[in-house]
Design a protein around this motif. Structure first.
Motif, mmCIF file in Angstrom:
data_model
loop_
_atom_site.group_PDB
_atom_site.id
_atom_site.type_symbol
_atom_site.label_atom_id
_atom_site.label_comp_id
_atom_site.label_asym_id
_atom_site.label_seq_id
_atom_site.Cartn_x
_atom_site.Cartn_y
_atom_site.Cartn_z
ATOM 1 N N MET A 188 18.033 22.191 19.051
ATOM 2 C CA MET A 188 16.892 22.129 18.143
ATOM 3 C C MET A 188 16.820 20.773 17.444
ATOM 4 N N GLY A 189 17.976 20.240 17.061
ATOM 5 C CA GLY A 189 18.011 18.955 16.384
ATOM 6 C C GLY A 189 17.565 17.818 17.279
ATOM 7 N N LEU A 190 17.962 17.856 18.543
ATOM 8 C CA LEU A 190 17.569 16.804 19.488
ATOM 9 C C LEU A 190 16.059 16.815 19.735
ATOM 10 N N ILE A 191 15.488 18.010 19.806
ATOM 11 C CA ILE A 191 14.034 18.116 19.969
ATOM 12 C C ILE A 191 13.317 17.519 18.762
ATOM 13 N N GLY A 192 13.797 17.861 17.564
ATOM 14 C CA GLY A 192 13.188 17.335 16.350
ATOM 15 C C GLY A 192 13.282 15.831 16.248
ATOM 16 N N ARG A 193 14.415 15.265 16.624
ATOM 17 C CA ARG A 193 14.570 13.804 16.573
ATOM 18 C C ARG A 193 13.631 13.136 17.568
ATOM 19 N N TYR A 194 13.505 13.699 18.756
ATOM 20 C CA TYR A 194 12.614 13.118 19.765
ATOM 21 C C TYR A 194 11.183 13.042 19.259
ATOM 22 N N ILE A 195 10.728 14.133 18.599
ATOM 23 C CA ILE A 195 9.363 14.147 18.078
ATOM 24 C C ILE A 195 9.192 13.088 16.992
ATOM 25 N N ARG A 196 10.188 12.919 16.139
ATOM 26 C CA ARG A 196 10.065 12.021 15.002
ATOM 27 C C ARG A 196 10.037 10.546 15.413
ATOM 28 N N VAL A 197 10.859 10.177 16.378
ATOM 29 C CA VAL A 197 10.904 8.758 16.751
ATOM 30 C C VAL A 197 9.631 8.312 17.451
ATOM 31 N N LYS A 198 8.791 9.256 17.869
ATOM 32 C CA LYS A 198 7.533 8.911 18.528
ATOM 33 C C LYS A 198 6.396 8.655 17.537
ATOM 34 N N LEU A 199 6.646 8.892 16.245
ATOM 35 C CA LEU A 199 5.597 8.716 15.238
ATOM 36 C C LEU A 199 5.708 7.361 14.555
ATOM 37 N N GLU A 200 4.578 6.874 14.041
ATOM 38 C CA GLU A 200 4.611 5.722 13.153
ATOM 39 C C GLU A 200 4.900 6.199 11.743
ATOM 40 N N ASP A 201 5.281 5.256 10.875
ATOM 41 C CA ASP A 201 5.501 5.613 9.485
ATOM 42 C C ASP A 201 4.164 5.925 8.822
ATOM 43 N N THR A 202 4.224 6.414 7.574
ATOM 44 C CA THR A 202 3.011 6.848 6.890
ATOM 45 C C THR A 202 2.114 5.658 6.540
ATOM 46 N N PRO A 203 0.802 5.885 6.472
ATOM 47 C CA PRO A 203 -0.108 4.803 6.080
ATOM 48 C C PRO A 203 0.242 4.199 4.726
ATOM 49 N N ALA A 204 0.699 5.028 3.787
ATOM 50 C CA ALA A 204 1.040 4.521 2.450
ATOM 51 C C ALA A 204 2.206 3.552 2.511
ATOM 52 N N PHE A 205 3.244 3.884 3.302
ATOM 53 C CA PHE A 205 4.394 2.988 3.399
ATOM 54 C C PHE A 205 4.051 1.735 4.208
ATOM 55 N N LEU A 206 3.272 1.890 5.269
ATOM 56 C CA LEU A 206 2.872 0.729 6.068
ATOM 57 C C LEU A 206 2.042 -0.249 5.239
ATOM 58 N N ALA A 207 1.251 0.299 4.306
ATOM 59 C CA ALA A 207 0.454 -0.567 3.431
ATOM 60 C C ALA A 207 1.362 -1.394 2.520
ATOM 61 N N LEU A 208 2.437 -0.771 2.020
ATOM 62 C CA LEU A 208 3.398 -1.516 1.197
ATOM 63 C C LEU A 208 4.061 -2.621 2.015
ATOM 64 N N GLU A 209 4.440 -2.308 3.240
ATOM 65 C CA GLU A 209 5.060 -3.316 4.100
ATOM 66 C C GLU A 209 4.104 -4.469 4.369
#
Length: 442
Positions: free
Chosen positions: A211-232
């Motif tokens: 279950m943990g490996l599935i969750g990690r796979y899904i997460r690494v495929k996403l970009e960070d949040t728009p709010a954090f990307l705006a700060l960067e």
């Protein structure tokens, strides 16, 4: 995926918030599964506490064994404030996605390791010591999960739906508890006491790795949040977010710690400790206790989303204050009804207590995320949530068992919940309403 501006739909019109529906679905899925794995582990540990006690503390009497087992449960929480500082720093400085991807990996590995620890009869004192070490690792990794997933969802959500989006986090928590309850009930029905003691209790912990490996796979495929990307993009990420949190936002931090208190105590007493309370204190069969908890959890998940919708419509403060008031007046009468011995009555009481708790649990993630600006949101949420849970949440099963043992009253957990509700009521009443305001960036 683009940030909040410039993304077009297939028709050429901008999508609301610049984020397409498929991205938001993946964000919801990624947030759900990580938190699900974390609380599945805590559920299994709580529901199988009596069996785990015989495996790791066989020479202790039943109540002492339970106290030692719940003591280990509590010790794992003491590291959570440290984890809150570290995960908050990572999440606010390096990004929400990176923190969440790493935390789920550590959590699933540690949970899997519990299944492999030999019992006391094989390695003696090293068995509980090994369990303690693994629980500490779990506590550390869990410190970043709930806060990070909540901040992730709130920062991706449409402005008028932050409550219902953030409600996914406590819903995933309840789903993890539900699966843990179902598996515990299934094992208690199909295995003999000797089989449960020898190897049966280990089976649920083995599920954590896939279950943990599935969750990690899904997460690494996403970009960070728009709010954090705006700060960067603006080069506005704080180098020391925790320091800035205590220097500039200490009032919000204190209010957040107080607001979490009812959730911390209520969650572990009602959803994790209750099967043990019913079987060990009231004399119900283990199977009946698990069945009642499972049915209550099914209704709990539905109530969570209704609460998220209500907080978007009526505001966070009104819903949170309602939860505290109900706990102050109804908790002790509810515990009195539990002692009737009638299964239907006990089931209805558990559903009632769960519904009351969802008013707090379903609103708290959006309330805490909105309380802090983007620069320190992860840190503010993680530190406040984990401080309150370390002091009051992880110790709740231990304190409930100890209060019953010292006072001789089976109503003691109810009075403990009442006290927690009073503190949360004061904290929420002193906070500002945040549901209709834009997310703070600074």
């Amino acid at each position: 995926m683009a940030s909040d501006s410039g993304q077009l739909s297939m028709s050429g019109r901008p999508r609301p918030g610049g984020i397409d529906a498929s991205t938001r679905r993946r964000v919801i899925g990624a947030s759900f599964i990580g938190n699900f794995v974390e609380w599945f582990d805590y559920a299994v540990y709580g529901y199988l506490a009596a069996t785990i006690a015989t495996a790791f503390f066989p020479e202790a009497d039943k109540q002492t064994g339970l106290l030692l087992t719940f003591g280990l449960f509590a010790v794992s929480f003491f590291v959570r404030p440290l984890g809150g500082f570290i995960w908050g720093h990572i999440g606010d400085k390096v990004g929400r996605k990176n923190a969440l991807s790493l935390s789920i990996l550590i959590m699933s590995a540690a949970t899997f390791a519990i299944a492999l620890i030999p019992g006391y009869g094989t390695i003696g004192i090293w068995a509980p010591i090994s369990l303690l070490v693994v629980r500490v690792v779990q506590g550390f990794s869990a410190a970043g999960e709930y806060a990070g997933a909540s901040a992730f969802l709130v920062e991706y959500a449409p402005p008028n739906r932050r409550g219902i989006y953030a409600a996914v986090v406590p819903a995933s928590t309840a789903a993890g508890l539900l699966l843990g309850s179902l598996i515990a009930a299934l094992l208690s029905i199909t295995l003999s006491p000797d089989q449960m003691h020898e190897w049966g209790w280990r089976l649920p912990f083995l599920l954590a790795a896939p279950m943990g490996l599935i969750g990690r796979y899904i997460r690494v495929k996403l970009e960070d949040t728009p709010a954090f990307l705006a700060l960067e993009k603006e080069d506005d990420v704080i180098k020391a977010p925790v320091t800035a949190l205590f220097r500039n936002h200490w009032k919000s931090l204190l209010l957040a710690v107080g607001a979490v208190l009812l959730n911390a105590v209520g969650f572990y007493v009602i959803l994790s400790y209750m099967p043990t309370y019913l079987s060990e204190e009231l004399g119900f069969g283990a199977t009946e206790s698990f069945v009642a908890t499972t049915i209550a959890l099914l209704t709990y998940i539905g109530f969570i989303f209704l609460t998220g919708l209500a907080s978007d419509r009526f505001g966070r403060k009104k819903v949170l204050i309602s939860a505290s008031v109900l706990f102050i007046f109804l908790t002790v009468p509810a515990f009195m009804l539990l002692d009737t011995g009638n299964f239907v009555v006990i089931l209805l009481v558990q559903v009632l207590l769960g519904a009351m708790l969802t008013l707090n649990d379903g609103t708290l993630p959006s309330f805490l995320a909105e309380l802090f600006p983007t620069k320190v949101r992860y840190s503010g949420f993680a530190v406040s949530f984990n401080l309150s849970n370390a002091i009051f949440g992880g110790t709740a099963p231990f304190v409930a068992t100890l209060l019953i043992a010292t006072s001789g009253s089976k109503l003691a957990p109810g009075f403990y919940l009442m006290a927690a509700a009073v503190v949360s009521l004061i904290a929420v009443a002193c906070a500002k309403e945040t549901s209709k305001a834009p997310l703070q960036s600074h």
